[in-house]
Design a protein around this motif. Structure first.
Motif, PDB file in Angstrom:
ATOM      1  N   GLU A   4       1.445  44.088-129.287  1.00  0.00           N
ATOM      2  CA  GLU A   4       2.902  43.938-129.286  1.00  0.00           C
ATOM      3  C   GLU A   4       3.447  44.094-130.698  1.00  0.00           C
ATOM      4  O   GLU A   4       4.471  44.713-130.925  1.00  0.00           O
ATOM      5  CB  GLU A   4       3.293  42.549-128.750  1.00  0.00           C
ATOM      6  N   ARG A  35       4.873  50.424-122.281  1.00  0.00           N
ATOM      7  CA  ARG A  35       3.952  49.310-122.071  1.00  0.00           C
ATOM      8  C   ARG A  35       2.508  49.647-122.390  1.00  0.00           C
ATOM      9  O   ARG A  35       1.665  48.769-122.431  1.00  0.00           O
ATOM     10  CB  ARG A  35       4.074  48.789-120.647  1.00  0.00           C
ATOM     11  N   ASP A  50      15.306  41.999-124.972  1.00  0.00           N
ATOM     12  CA  ASP A  50      14.467  42.513-123.871  1.00  0.00           C
ATOM     13  C   ASP A  50      13.022  42.069-123.995  1.00  0.00           C
ATOM     14  O   ASP A  50      12.377  41.745-122.998  1.00  0.00           O
ATOM     15  CB  ASP A  50      14.581  44.039-123.761  1.00  0.00           C
ATOM     16  N   LEU A  51      12.546  42.004-125.222  1.00  0.00           N
ATOM     17  CA  LEU A  51      11.174  41.550-125.418  1.00  0.00           C
ATOM     18  C   LEU A  51      11.060  40.060-125.077  1.00  0.00           C
ATOM     19  O   LEU A  51      10.104  39.628-124.417  1.00  0.00           O
ATOM     20  CB  LEU A  51      10.736  41.803-126.862  1.00  0.00           C
ATOM     21  N   GLU A 106      12.830  38.393-122.978  1.00  0.00           N
ATOM     22  CA  GLU A 106      12.908  38.294-121.527  1.00  0.00           C
ATOM     23  C   GLU A 106      11.557  38.610-120.897  1.00  0.00           C
ATOM     24  O   GLU A 106      11.066  37.896-120.022  1.00  0.00           O
ATOM     25  CB  GLU A 106      13.983  39.273-121.030  1.00  0.00           C
ATOM     26  N   ARG A 107      10.949  39.668-121.417  1.00  0.00           N
ATOM     27  CA  ARG A 107       9.684  40.111-120.841  1.00  0.00           C
ATOM     28  C   ARG A 107       8.594  39.071-121.039  1.00  0.00           C
ATOM     29  O   ARG A 107       7.796  38.810-120.138  1.00  0.00           O
ATOM     30  CB  ARG A 107       9.276  41.433-121.491  1.00  0.00           C
ATOM     31  N   ILE A 108       8.562  38.496-122.218  1.00  0.00           N
ATOM     32  CA  ILE A 108       7.523  37.488-122.476  1.00  0.00           C
ATOM     33  C   ILE A 108       7.732  36.291-121.564  1.00  0.00           C
ATOM     34  O   ILE A 108       6.782  35.730-121.023  1.00  0.00           O
ATOM     35  CB  ILE A 108       7.538  37.072-123.959  1.00  0.00           C
ATOM     36  N   ARG A 109       8.983  35.930-121.360  1.00  0.00           N
ATOM     37  CA  ARG A 109       9.276  34.803-120.463  1.00  0.00           C
ATOM     38  C   ARG A 109       8.745  35.072-119.065  1.00  0.00           C
ATOM     39  O   ARG A 109       8.184  34.201-118.415  1.00  0.00           O
ATOM     40  CB  ARG A 109      10.777  34.554-120.406  1.00  0.00           C
ATOM     41  N   GLU A 110       8.914  36.296-118.605  1.00  0.00           N
ATOM     42  CA  GLU A 110       8.445  36.632-117.252  1.00  0.00           C
ATOM     43  C   GLU A 110       6.929  36.678-117.184  1.00  0.00           C
ATOM     44  O   GLU A 110       6.317  36.137-116.279  1.00  0.00           O
ATOM     45  CB  GLU A 110       9.002  37.997-116.828  1.00  0.00           C
ATOM     46  N   ASP A 111       6.358  37.343-118.171  1.00  0.00           N
ATOM     47  CA  ASP A 111       4.911  37.561-118.146  1.00  0.00           C
ATOM     48  C   ASP A 111       4.123  36.276-118.304  1.00  0.00           C
ATOM     49  O   ASP A 111       3.146  36.029-117.611  1.00  0.00           O
ATOM     50  CB  ASP A 111       4.493  38.503-119.281  1.00  0.00           C
ATOM     51  N   ASP A 112       4.541  35.491-119.237  1.00  0.00           N
ATOM     52  CA  ASP A 112       3.711  34.359-119.623  1.00  0.00           C
ATOM     53  C   ASP A 112       4.600  33.182-120.025  1.00  0.00           C
ATOM     54  O   ASP A 112       4.832  32.952-121.213  1.00  0.00           O
ATOM     55  CB  ASP A 112       2.820  34.805-120.806  1.00  0.00           C
TER      56      ASP A 112
END
Lengths: 433, 391
Positions: free
Chosen positions: B107, B152, B76-77, B79-85
């Motif tokens: 983080e 978050r 999940d982390l 995935e999130r990093i991919r989306e964010d940046d």
């Protein structure tokens, strides 16, 4: 030690039971009164000294290595220090070569013949003194050389250089300071200092506990070599059973200031008698592939306070083989539970108030319910119905706040020989007698 | 084969002291599978504890992790990093793995104490002596609870415990950081780790606990967040053997129950034998050999591993003479370290190449059993004349 074991130089000259006794310790006691104020003494109630060593007797035979093993706080180091009179014994006597050391006359002579090697090499050498001077100091203090021949300074210098080389260091390092050496090297210097006066007897107080295993092995081998070369007698104090097994001929196991078992090394490790020795040996993790499958049933609980040790056998509060009264038919786990309840009643260590509050919150108030709740919290194993009822009666007294009556009630039925009689003998346990 | 939960690559930690730079950890790489116990064994000063601290990012000044990556599987982390940046993600994310070292401080902090928990060697100095044990464990629970409720935001840390705290809590008791639920959970945790009468003990202070009990309490605290990775740094070294056996049994039971992945640091080969699936041997800041327990105990290839085994007194067999490793551990000061095999001057089988051209950490036979030694893949004997290192 049996004769079919190969001799690696640890066995010295003793063989079996008939070696000459070099040092004999009789009923040695050492109590520490710290924390007991003058007022306490006047009032008479505060004689709760720490009984670090409480009646210890054993012999050390010439040429042997006697191991003194036990967990921290069992008094093993205090025994070593008291033997050398670095601590004044509270009671008991020590005799060396047949001579009683309780008066101070023979002490200087004795201290020349008996040396000690301490655990921490970093704090047992003067950091502001070159190591050569540290080794020379015992020679100066005891006016060596005793034959008075030759130039004194030169002979001392030679002796120090010899010692330094004998322990595996170089004579050019004599004018260096302790901070320039590693732990293993400092321990070698400590050994050189202990050997300076050519003693017969050395107390080794955890000599390798501060060292890494690879260096520990160097020091152990060195000690073994020196023993066979100079015919030394060692009292080897350690908590590490592997090391003890490796270097000792006979072993004394201590628990809470007392000796629980004395036996030849081989016998102690292959056939331990005392329940504490058994538990101790079982607890040590083996360096072995099958170690994970080995089922260890570790001792429960902690060592009781040496200020107020249990009556009778001191190990009884943790013993997995405590003896029930003869007329009681009960299995060990259940009896252990009852004994634990009794110990807690005796120490008043049951949170009655808290239980009473929860019971009150739930709308009840009667004593039997508090007692039931206490019972559920304290007893894990299934007791026979009779015993369950009897223990519950005791807990009702606890719920009523009458600790003494509770204690008395439980004692009447469950008093064990382990608490009334102090076991004696080579193996200090009622099961063995 | 599934990806490991933790993959450490080329980790290096240096201490910048007044005497010079100390290379405490030097290019350490290993992998830990999910649910496995990875043991790191070595003597004092070999860098095993610093490796543990580097994993959880707790190295303090003057030390710093200077190089390498710690890949941790957290889909999940990632995935999130991919989306964010997406740009940063090319570096810091690899499939489901995230490189903890490249995350920003917030983080990383969020991972510590939740996904990563640590047990220290000395329980008496690891607890705050002026707060009850129950409260300290409840704090860990509370931190986790709040992090879950609001993942978050920057997690608020526990408040101070000075005079101000005392005044505010005595005047307005409701501002207490730790909630009642957390306290109850703390009692449950104390029960899990085998502390008798947990409700009562939770209200006691650390000095009222024995060493073994306190170590249990520390394990309870580490379990508070149900961590994926537990880093245990010499968890039983300060304890007596009978207590050590209790704690090891508790740890093994919990390991089974929670399926935790554990990195266990110890100098005791017996503890390694009792607890570990995989083992790494460290010497002078480097990992010199790693493999399964069987690889190391039955087929050790590195001379240091052999030396370590040979110098441990055995409880079963007293007849063998110990084989010590001669000499001492080398200095880790950068200026005194050359590019060579650091074990060469104590090694009974050293050869020219060990000094000129130090060996790589190489595969030997199996994928998992590796050693940093020429003997591992060539197997030739020492070619140096005797007394080569005596100058």
């Amino acid at each position: 030690m049996s004769s079919d074991t190969p001799d690696y130089g640890f066995t010295g000259s003793t063989d079996g039971e008939d070696g000459e006794v070099l040092l004999s310790v009789q009923a040695l006691k050492k109590y520490f009164d710290e924390g007991v104020s003058l007022l306490d003494r006047i009032l008479g109630g505060g004689t709760n000294a720490v009984r670090a060593v409480d009646g210890v007797s054993f012999d050390v035979r010439r040429g042997e290595t006697l191991g003194l093993v036990g967990e921290s706080g069992c008094g093993k180091s205090t025994v070593g220090e008291t033997i050398l009179r670095l601590q004044e014994p509270t009671a008991g006597s020590v005799s060396f070569e047949g001579e009683n050391l309780s008066n101070r006359d023979g002490l200087t002579e004795f201290r020349r013949n008996a040396q000690i090697l301490f655990q921490d090499p970093f704090s047992s050498l003067d950091p502001r003194m070159p190591v050569g001077d540290s080794i020379r100091q015992p020679l100066d203090i005891h006016d060596w050389p005793w034959d008075g021949e030759g130039d004194e300074t030169e002979r001392k210098q030679q002796r120090v250089e010899q010692l330094m080389e004998r322990v595996g260091l170089s004579a050019d390092q004599l004018d260096r300071y302790p901070s320039e050496f590693s732990g293993g090297q400092l321990q070698r210097i400590g050994i050189a200092r202990a050997l300076a006066l050519d003693p017969d007897f050395i107390v080794l107080d955890e000599p390798t506990s501060a060292l890494d295993v690879s260096v520990q092995a160097q020091i152990l081998n060195l000690l073994a070599d020196l023993q066979s070369e100079f015919g030394l007698t060692y009292l080897f104090i350690s908590h590490d059973l592997g090391v003890i097994r490796y270097i000792c001929d006979r072993i004394v196991v201590m628990y809470l200031g007392e000796i629980v078992e004395t036996a030849p090394a081989e016998q102690l490790f292959t056939d331990p008698q005392h329940p504490y020795t058994k538990a101790l040996l079982e607890s040590v993790p083996r360096v072995d592939l099958k170690e994970r499958e080995r089922d260890i049933d570790p001792l429960a609980g902690d060592v009781p306070s040496p200020r107020n040790p249990p009556s009778g056998c001191r190990f009884r509060t943790r013993c997995p083989e405590v003896i029930p009264p003869a007329d009681l038919d009960i299995d060990q786990a259940a009896f252990r539970d009852i004994m634990d309840v009794r110990d807690r009643v005796a120490d008043r260590e049951i949170a009655v108030e808290k239980v009473r509050n929860t019971v009150t919150e739930e709308g009840g108030q009667d004593r039997p319910r508090v007692a039931d709740r206490l019972y559920d919290r304290l007893v894990d194993n299934e007791l026979p119905p009779e015993e369950r009822e009897y223990v519950r009666e005791g807990l009702q007294a606890v719920a009523a706040g009458d600790w003494d009556r509770a204690g008395e009630h439980l004692r009447e039925r469950y008093e064990s020989v382990c608490e009334t009689d102090h076991p004696t003998g080579q193996v200090s346990c009622h099961l063995v007698e | 084969m599934a990806e490991p939960l933790l993959r450490v690559e080329n980790l290096s930690t240096r201490f910048f002291t007044e005497e010079g730079q100390v290379n405490a950890v030097e290019g350490v790489s290993f992998e830990v599978e999910q649910g496995e116990v990875f043991g790191i064994v070595g003597e004092s000063g070999s860098g095993k504890s610093v490796t543990a601290l580097s994993l959880v990012d707790l190295v303090e000044s003057p030390g710093r992790v200077t190089d390498g990556s710690v890949w941790f599987r957290k889909p999940d982390l990632a995935e999130r990093i991919r989306e964010d940046d997406p740009e940063a993600a090319t570096e810091a994310v690899d499939g489901e793995m995230v490189d903890i070292r490249q995350l920003d401080e917030n983080e990383r902090r969020a991972l510590r104490g939740t996904d990563f928990a640590m047990i220290f060697q000395d329980p008496t100095s690891s607890f705050n002596p002026s707060i009850t044990v129950g409260t300290q464990i409840a704090e860990a629970v509370e931190v986790q609870r709040r992090a879950e409720a609001n993942p978050r935001t920057l997690r608020s840390r526990t408040q101070g415990f000075g005079l101000m705290k005392f005044l505010t809590t005595s005047m307005v008791p409701t501002v207490d950081y730790v909630s009642e639920e957390s306290r109850e959970r703390a009692v449950e945790l104390l029960d899990t780790v085998g502390i008798p009468d947990p409700a009562e003990r939770a209200t006691e202070y650390p000095y009222q606990f024995s060493g073994g009990m306190l170590q249990r309490a520390m394990i309870a605290q580490a379990l508070a967040s149900e961590p994926s990775v537990l880093v245990a740094d010499e968890p039983t070294t300060a304890l007596d053997v009978t207590i050590q056996a209790q704690i090891l049994n508790t740890m093994a039971d919990l390991q089974e129950e929670y399926g935790m992945t554990t990195v266990l640091i110890t100098h005791n080969l017996g503890v390694i034998a009792r607890m570990c699936d995989q083992v790494g041997v460290m010497y002078a800041g480097e990992l010199v050999e790693r493999g399964t327990l069987g690889d190391l105990f039955e087929r050790p290839t590195h001379p240091y591993t052999k030396g370590l085994l040979g110098s441990s007194p055995s409880l079963e067999d007293a007849t063998k003479r110990l084989q010590p490793i001669e000499g001492n551990v080398p200095s880790l000061l950068d200026e005194e370290m050359e590019d060579r095999c650091y074990f060469a001057d104590r090694c009974p089988k050293a050869m020219e190449d060990c000094l000129q051209d130090p060996p790589e950490f190489d595969a030997d036979g199996s994928q998992h059993h590796r050693a940093k030694c020429y003997l591992a893949d060539h197997g030739y004997e020492s070619a140096l004349p005797e007394g080569y290192f005596d100058e």
